[in-house]
Scaffold this motif. Sequence first.
Motif, PDB file in Angstrom:
ATOM      1  N   GLY A  60      -8.233  -5.297   2.626  1.00  0.00           N
ATOM      2  CA  GLY A  60      -7.790  -4.057   2.166  1.00  0.00           C
ATOM      3  C   GLY A  60      -8.258  -3.058   2.397  1.00  0.00           C
ATOM      4  N   GLN A  61      -8.039  -2.117   3.226  1.00  0.00           N
ATOM      5  CA  GLN A  61      -8.618  -0.632   3.328  1.00  0.00           C
ATOM      6  C   GLN A  61      -7.879   0.540   2.558  1.00  0.00           C
ATOM      7  N   ILE A  62      -8.734   1.776   3.230  1.00  0.00           N
ATOM      8  CA  ILE A  62      -7.847   3.462   2.995  1.00  0.00           C
ATOM      9  C   ILE A  62      -8.794   3.814   3.621  1.00  0.00           C
ATOM     10  N   VAL A  85      -3.675   3.570   2.166  1.00  0.00           N
ATOM     11  CA  VAL A  85      -3.473   1.961   1.843  1.00  0.00           C
ATOM     12  C   VAL A  85      -2.886   0.954   2.146  1.00  0.00           C
ATOM     13  N   TRP A  86      -3.939   0.314   3.417  1.00  0.00           N
ATOM     14  CA  TRP A  86      -3.083  -1.025   3.452  1.00  0.00           C
ATOM     15  C   TRP A  86      -4.327  -2.101   2.497  1.00  0.00           C
ATOM     16  N   THR A 137      -1.966   8.080   0.080  1.00  0.00           N
ATOM     17  CA  THR A 137      -1.837   7.907  -1.861  1.00  0.00           C
ATOM     18  C   THR A 137      -3.077   8.942  -2.316  1.00  0.00           C
ATOM     19  N   GLY A 139       1.292  -1.308  -0.003  1.00  0.00           N
ATOM     20  CA  GLY A 139       0.162  -0.158   0.130  1.00  0.00           C
ATOM     21  C   GLY A 139       0.701   1.408  -0.199  1.00  0.00           C
ATOM     22  N   LEU A 153     -11.593  -1.435   0.377  1.00  0.00           N
ATOM     23  CA  LEU A 153     -10.926  -2.030  -1.598  1.00  0.00           C
ATOM     24  C   LEU A 153     -11.395  -2.693  -1.711  1.00  0.00           C
TER      25      LEU A 153
END
Length: 205
Positions: A123-125, A86-87, A78, A74, A137
Amino acid sequence: LFFTVNLPAQNKNAVSIFQYGVIAGANYSHATTESFGQKNTSEKTASFQGGIFTNILIGNGFYLQPLLEYAGKGGDKTKATISGDVWIAYLELPIDILYHPNIGKMHRFFIGAGPYIAYGMAGQINGNAGNNYVYDLFKNNSMYNTPALFKRLDAGANLQAGVRCSKHLQLSISSDLGFVNILNYKNSGDYFHNTSLGAFIGYLF
């Protein structure tokens, strides 16, 4: 747990046809993006990376190395379709060709390269757009009837180099270069590519 097959016994410096091991370390990853015509590079973020591998002798000093690993990727700050930190947690499979030059009594140094494919498990932001938010995500947005922001599949090239410190211990660095635009819900021309560089310690059984 593993087995080793050696070349003919009369060779004192025989090398293993099969080698199994584990590897673990940390990577620094970032994203290269384009959004609304503006190209950006995110800030780096640190993540754990590690897994299991096998080295299969295919020629004089050359090995095939499949590696199944967890890799966090990530980037912070971003700028993409939506902006934030982001991860992404990937299950990743690089398949490299390694070369161990025969220097001295042991093939101590090695370099390698090959393709990788990865599947985004989660994943998430995290961002701030007037209000703090956390966004999944890979989840479709039923409220606005929009698809998931990111695709789960990523692919690219893996490069590595390292040194064998002893029969069992090795140190290495590795870099992933993502070729796939993993943005799913985007404006025309927008993209998001993963890039990472990590340092690792490995143990061969």
